[in-house]
Every structure is written in structure tokens, then in C-alpha cells.
Design a protein around this motif. Sequence first.
Motif, mmCIF file in Angstrom:
data_model
loop_
_atom_site.group_PDB
_atom_site.id
_atom_site.type_symbol
_atom_site.label_atom_id
_atom_site.label_comp_id
_atom_site.label_asym_id
_atom_site.label_seq_id
_atom_site.Cartn_x
_atom_site.Cartn_y
_atom_site.Cartn_z
ATOM 1 N N THR A 267 -2.853 10.026 -3.933
ATOM 2 C CA THR A 267 -2.624 9.229 -4.813
ATOM 3 C C THR A 267 -2.339 7.962 -4.146
ATOM 4 O O THR A 267 -1.687 7.912 -3.016
ATOM 5 C CB THR A 267 -1.758 9.272 -6.051
ATOM 6 O OG1 THR A 267 -0.468 9.637 -5.332
ATOM 7 C CG2 THR A 267 -1.952 10.498 -6.957
ATOM 8 N N ARG A 268 -2.909 6.667 -4.585
ATOM 9 C CA ARG A 268 -2.751 5.462 -3.864
ATOM 10 C C ARG A 268 -2.523 4.241 -4.876
ATOM 11 O O ARG A 268 -3.141 4.380 -5.877
ATOM 12 C CB ARG A 268 -3.893 5.190 -2.859
ATOM 13 C CG ARG A 268 -3.688 3.611 -2.343
ATOM 14 C CD ARG A 268 -4.974 3.570 -1.421
ATOM 15 N NE ARG A 268 -6.172 3.256 -2.198
ATOM 16 C CZ ARG A 268 -7.279 2.899 -1.539
ATOM 17 N NH1 ARG A 268 -7.292 2.770 -0.132
ATOM 18 N NH2 ARG A 268 -8.489 2.750 -2.153
ATOM 19 N N PHE B 237 -8.714 7.105 1.596
ATOM 20 C CA PHE B 237 -7.392 6.826 1.720
ATOM 21 C C PHE B 237 -6.559 7.993 2.275
ATOM 22 O O PHE B 237 -6.955 9.035 2.025
ATOM 23 C CB PHE B 237 -6.494 6.203 0.687
ATOM 24 C CG PHE B 237 -6.801 6.774 -0.772
ATOM 25 C CD1 PHE B 237 -5.734 7.865 -1.121
ATOM 26 C CD2 PHE B 237 -7.861 6.801 -1.574
ATOM 27 C CE1 PHE B 237 -5.943 8.495 -2.246
ATOM 28 C CE2 PHE B 237 -8.003 7.483 -2.605
ATOM 29 C CZ PHE B 237 -6.916 8.419 -3.159
ATOM 30 N N TYR C 193 0.945 12.254 -0.953
ATOM 31 C CA TYR C 193 -0.264 13.372 -0.642
ATOM 32 C C TYR C 193 0.814 14.672 -0.871
ATOM 33 O O TYR C 193 1.781 14.823 -0.250
ATOM 34 C CB TYR C 193 -0.489 13.334 1.119
ATOM 35 C CG TYR C 193 -1.305 12.415 1.331
ATOM 36 C CD1 TYR C 193 -2.713 12.023 1.117
ATOM 37 C CD2 TYR C 193 -0.392 10.989 1.858
ATOM 38 C CE1 TYR C 193 -3.281 10.979 1.455
ATOM 39 C CE2 TYR C 193 -1.243 9.853 2.294
ATOM 40 C CZ TYR C 193 -2.632 9.760 2.283
ATOM 41 O OH TYR C 193 -3.568 8.793 2.355
ATOM 42 N N ASP D 160 0.750 -1.173 -0.089
ATOM 43 C CA ASP D 160 -0.035 -0.065 0.022
ATOM 44 C C ASP D 160 0.871 1.313 0.265
ATOM 45 O O ASP D 160 1.648 1.436 0.998
ATOM 46 C CB ASP D 160 -0.973 0.127 1.289
ATOM 47 C CG ASP D 160 -1.929 1.041 1.101
ATOM 48 O OD1 ASP D 160 -1.741 2.084 0.358
ATOM 49 O OD2 ASP D 160 -2.877 1.150 2.133
ATOM 50 N N ARG E 54 1.058 5.446 -0.686
ATOM 51 C CA ARG E 54 0.255 6.739 -0.923
ATOM 52 C C ARG E 54 1.206 7.999 -1.068
ATOM 53 O O ARG E 54 2.367 7.952 -0.383
ATOM 54 C CB ARG E 54 -0.619 6.707 0.141
ATOM 55 C CG ARG E 54 -1.518 5.606 0.511
ATOM 56 C CD ARG E 54 -2.347 5.741 1.685
ATOM 57 N NE ARG E 54 -2.988 4.390 2.238
ATOM 58 C CZ ARG E 54 -3.869 4.169 2.935
ATOM 59 N NH1 ARG E 54 -4.412 5.245 3.860
ATOM 60 N NH2 ARG E 54 -4.434 3.155 3.571
#
Length: 806
Positions: free
Chosen positions: A623-624, A806, A613, A609, A611
Amino acid sequence: MRQQPILLIVIFLLSGLGLLSGCSSTKHVNDGEYLLRKANIKLTTDRTLADKSALSDQLYNLMPQQPNNYFLGRFPIKLWLYNMRYKKYASDTTNFQLKNKVVEKPVILDTMMVVRARKNMSDFLRNSGYFYAEVSDTIKLKGKKAYVTYKVNTGTEYLIDDVNFDIEDAGMAPLAAKLREETLFGKGKPYSNTLAGTERSRLVNEIRNYGYYRFSSDNIDFELDTLDKSYFRNLENPFESAVNFITLNRTKKKPTLNVKIIIHPGEDSMAFQKYTFNKVMVIPDFVDTGDLSDPHMTQTDVNGLVFRYKDLYVNTSILDKKIFIRPGKLYSQSDYNQTLRQLNDLGVFQFVRLYIFANRQDSINHTLNCYIFMNKSDKYNFGTNVEVSGGDLYTIGTSANVSVTDKNFLKGANELTTTVSYGLELGQNKNLQVPYLKQFYLFSQNLGLNFRLSFPKFLLPVNQSKFSQNALPRTVFNFGINSLDRYNNFKLTSVNASFGYIWRESSTKSWGVKPIFVNTQHLREISPDFQEKLDSIPAIRNSYQETFIEGESIEFMVNTEGVNRRHYAYMKLGLEEAGAVMSGIKGIAELVGSPLDFNHSRYVRFDFDARQYLVRRSSMLATRFYGGIGIPYGGSTVLPYIKQYFVGGAYSIRGWRPRVLGPGSYYDSARQHSADNLFIDQSGDIKLEFNAEYRFAMIKLFSGAISLNGAVFTDMGNIWLTKKDPTLPGANFEFGNLYQDIAMSTGAGVRLDLGGFLVFRLDWAFPVKKPYVMENSGWVIKQINFADPDWRRENLNLNIAIGYPF
């Protein structure tokens, strides 16, 4: 044809709002005054595009006077509301709505504020290492409105070349090598006063770690030499120096500077004196200073620490491990910080205070006394959560969780959380000719009981000494049992348990390890109708088959949110294995003649996972990219249902409902629209998903305590099977079909943020690429028709959720 009236209405409304914006916003602006409509920054800098945008936001925030808030950059709703009741607000300047910024009075241009803004920007850039930045302004008047543009040319920032230390004390001189080795003034790094301030704090903390209790930032000065020696390699030849100067400027080489760090005693003659602790007293249930002399309190010595208490609120052995300040030990800022941090991390105190002062009775040996005061907090913490939902087969569903946490279980600062959950779903038979309330019937109900016990330390067999003081270790046990009763179909009981450790490697990195976890599920009281589904539909059979899972897992996480508020990242990697240990146990059991007759799962699963920012003045780009792969082995052909991957819903690909998309390009329209779709949760062994969301501010009320924000987003991805299944065509993963298999949806949403504590989210999304549509590689953009109720019913998906996706 049906779209034209709607389009005309939208154009008419926007035109009317635009006309209203132009007329009413300056309604109460006096002659000779101008409404500050816009304040722009035209920035010229050598920074990258991302850093340039962040710098522009920082400069904008330095303006002491900024325009009114405009919804969508066009409509000053708060200003309109002010003008509607102008007499009321003009006569009542302390009005509640004005103070809480529900409404806004017009911002009138003040040229003195423009001058101050230029100065603020120049000072900020100089502090950021741009010593020769240029800032100018232009004011344009249009009617009763003013438009201010600031032209900012940062010039070239200075880079650090060399760093030297000048220490005016022989006893501290041996520290020079360590201080220089860890300096933040790296060669080639841009200089800024912010960096200098951080380096000063680092030096103070590092020096205080060696016993220099009285040392402070007043004992550190920086001397900058901005003369670039590369321009003047041969001082005896001015012609060569001039040529070098011209050549280096033509190649646009950034100028450099040398930093000299001067460490001096200043006005405090004791700044270079080392201090040692003499007495350390700990009061875990502190109330007031009377506790220092109360004869009724118990006093005991534990490893040199003096404990005084009325009631043994927390076992002294627990506190002893969290206190790093000891009699006879040199003062250390690191020990001070870690003691304060780890005592607070126990979660059983309202506050923790450390008071350190010089021992006046021992002025020769320079010793310190330390008092640690802790005020105990409430022992129990209660929590509740209620959710209401609707579905295709049930009319209304509700679930409630009630949790109780004992924050000091067995007086060991252990946390024991007990959670009871209950939920039910009601169906409705609209065809029955009976009163409305009698049309409802109980569709299903579930009941759960879960326990979590957390210890503030590593339990055996982990050696605590192998980890740093920053680790903040915890040992966690989990156990739960849950029961699902699907009336007229089946009853399902599941049990889960785990044991593991969590700790921090640094301020941004953390680990989690579970040496063992166990999951089981048991299906009983199966109706004939549902047994037929199990026998005929593999998806249902695989979902509900009885299985035993035993395994271990490891997880690594990086979170830089606290490092830089302008851009930060989050990453989590997880590896899980199940079946190896149990296979070994069953093998041994067979050798000794006592075989174990039950099925167990064997698989390896990897999850990730990531991510990113990017935060701006009033917006954020998030975004992820996340997913994973699970591979069954050793006789297992599929992952257990509870370990499989799903997509869709409010926290995934929002254009589809939860668990109806995939795997791959597989799609069975007859089953998707049948009454059985509740039992056909589409799942897979592989998952890839990418999400991008642009979030922006819309309306803020009560000084930002309540805000309404908007978002536009795109989600894409899918799930796949690792092995080909003849009953599910197109469901397995193949690189050649990846482009076809990717699903994509887009949409927009609003979020009601209640002071940062609760975010209520509404997202509307619709598919733009359907993997099960073979024409045009699945793209269905041309079919989008918001005016068509049939299209909206089949494609527009509303997601209601709490918190961000998220």
C-alpha cells in the motif's frame, strides 16, 4: 446478449480444466500411494491477526514435504507437463527441466515427512517462546489424493520479567550497567531463542568494542527461570499461593520468566584480556601476498598507517578518513565493521579484506597487527537504456540513454557520471497517397547532456566530526542541459544545477539536503499557431512560460526493509522553498541602483510518500499513500510547470493516461479528444493519492530464476489547484467537494520477473469512479461492459512499464 457466449466459453474452459486436473494429476500414482494434494495449518494462537498470518507462513515453510504447485490453486500445470512426457522424465531424473523445476514430478505422501514436520513446528515454537505448544496432524484420503491438516495450538508465550548479569571477571564488571541498560531483553517483551541469539551477538560486539579481541559467543550463557513468582508471593501460606495461581490464570495473564546472563572465560584463558593494535598496514592495489615483500613498492606513513602500493590508485588522504583502526588504539568491533563498510562504500574496490592477528613478538603487552588488503575494480562503468513508446499524436517514439561513470575521478574515490540522452517521435500522415514509409515524418526530438559528481565526504562548510561513523556522507553536484525541438511549434531549452549532501543517520534513516538548486527554461522559435495557443489557453501558457527557480530543499527517509522481511515500511518527507534568497538579492540590487530585471518563482512545497509492505509465503500486500502541496507566495500565482503535480499512467492512477486527469472535477471533453491534447498536461498544486496492490506468485521456472507473477490493484486520488481559476471550473481544492473529486480505478496485471534484476510489467486498468461525472457521485461501475468494444476503447487502459509501481 453478447456477454452470454463469452460467459459460456469461460465456464466450459474452466470445467474442462477442472476435469483435466482431477484425472491427469494422479495418472502415474501407483496403487497404495497418494498424491499430496494439500497441506493446511489450523492455527490457534494469542497473536494478532497480522502476526498470526506470518506465523502460519513460517510454520508452512517448515514442512519438508509440500504439495505440487497449482496455478490459481487449482491447475497443476507443471505436474501435467511431467505426466505428458512421463517415460522421458522417469528414465532421465537429471533432466534439465526437472532440475530447474520447469516440470514437477508428483509429490507422493510420506508419513515420515509428516512426523518430521510436526517436530520441526514444535521445535520452532519452543524456540519462539511457546514452551508448551501442541502440534498434531490429520490425514484424509480421497481417491488417490491425500489431504494433511496440522492442528497447532501455540499456547501462551512467556514474557520477560527480570534480567540479571553474572560476570566472572572483575575487570569487565564495570560494563554490567551499560550492558544491562541496552539489553534487548526488555521487561514484558516475549522471549524467544531468536531474541536470545540477537542479544548474544549484541553482547559479543559490545564487549569486543572495549578491547576484548578473543571474546566470543562461547563466553555467554543464558539461564532461564520460568517459575512465576507472582503465583507464590507468600511461600509460607500454600492456600494463598493456590488462590493466586487460580486468579492469575482466570485473568489470562501471560506467564513470565527471569533471564540470567552468565559471562565467563570458557576454555579460552585470553577471553578477558584486552588487546591493542601495534601495526596497521594498508595495500590499496593488492594483488597477492608477494606485495608484502616486494621491494619495488612505495611505502609511506600517514597518521600512523603504513601504506604500500605500486600505483597511487586512491589518494591516501581519502583512505585515511575511512580507516578507524589505529596503532595504539584498543581493538573495537565497531571500528572493524565501520572500516570494512566505509571502504567498500567507496565503490572503487572489488573486495576489501581485513586480517588481524596477535603479535607473537609481544606476548606481554597483548598487541595486534592488522593488514588491510584492497583489490581495485574497473575504473569505468558503462550503462545504456532504450525505451520505445506510442502516443495519440505520434505513431512511434524512442529514446536512448548512454552513461559513463568514472568511479575514481581525480583518484579521490569520486564518482563522475556523464549521461547523454536522445529521443525522437515520428508522426504518420495516413491520408497521403504515398508509399508507406514516406507517410512518416519527424514530429519532435530531444537531446540532453547531464553530469553528476559525487564526493565520498562532506565538503565545506560541513564539519564531519559532528556526524557519527555510520553517516557514510556524500556531497553531490548535478548539472544538466536539455533541449526539446517540437517541429513547427517551438524549441525549449532547460538548464538545471544543484549542490547538496546525503548521509545516513542510522541503518534505517537517511537525510538529503540541497542548500541550493537552480532551474531555468527558455522558449524560442515559437510558431504563430503555437503562439495562439499560448495566448488563448492558460494551461499551455503556464506550462511553457519562461521562469527562473532558485531554492533549497531538505529530505528525510526511513526504510525498514532490512529489519523485518515479513513486514516493512518506507517513508519519505520533503520540504522545498524557492524565491526567498533571490528576492533578497534583487532587493539588495535595487538598493545599490543595479536592479535585476527577470522573473523568478516563489513557492513552498511539501511532499510525502508512505508505503507499507506485508509479505506472505507466496504473496504480498503493498500500500502507498503519497502526495504533496505547493503554495506560491510573494507575487507568484502558480507553481512552475516542472514543480507541479500530475497523476495517471503506469506509476500512478493506472485507469487514466499520464497527465490527463484533473485538476479536481474539471473536464473538457472537446479538448480531451482534440489534436491539441498533447499540450494540455493537466497539472495542479495539490496531490493526494492512495494505491493498494495485492501481488501473488503464478508460475516459477528454472528454480525461480524466471517467474510470472500476478497482481490486482486499486488506485485513487487526484490533483487540485490551491486558487480558484474561472477558466477551470471545479479545479480548486475544497473539503466539501473532496468525495466527488476523488478518482478511482482498478485492474489486474502480470509481471515477468527475470531473476530479480528486471521486472517487465503489464497492467490493465479501468475507471470505476470519474470525478467529472456528476451523477451518482462519479461512480460508473454499472457502465462497465468488457464485451463492448466502444467501452473498452474509451476506458480500458494498458500500462507497459519496467519495475513495480511502488
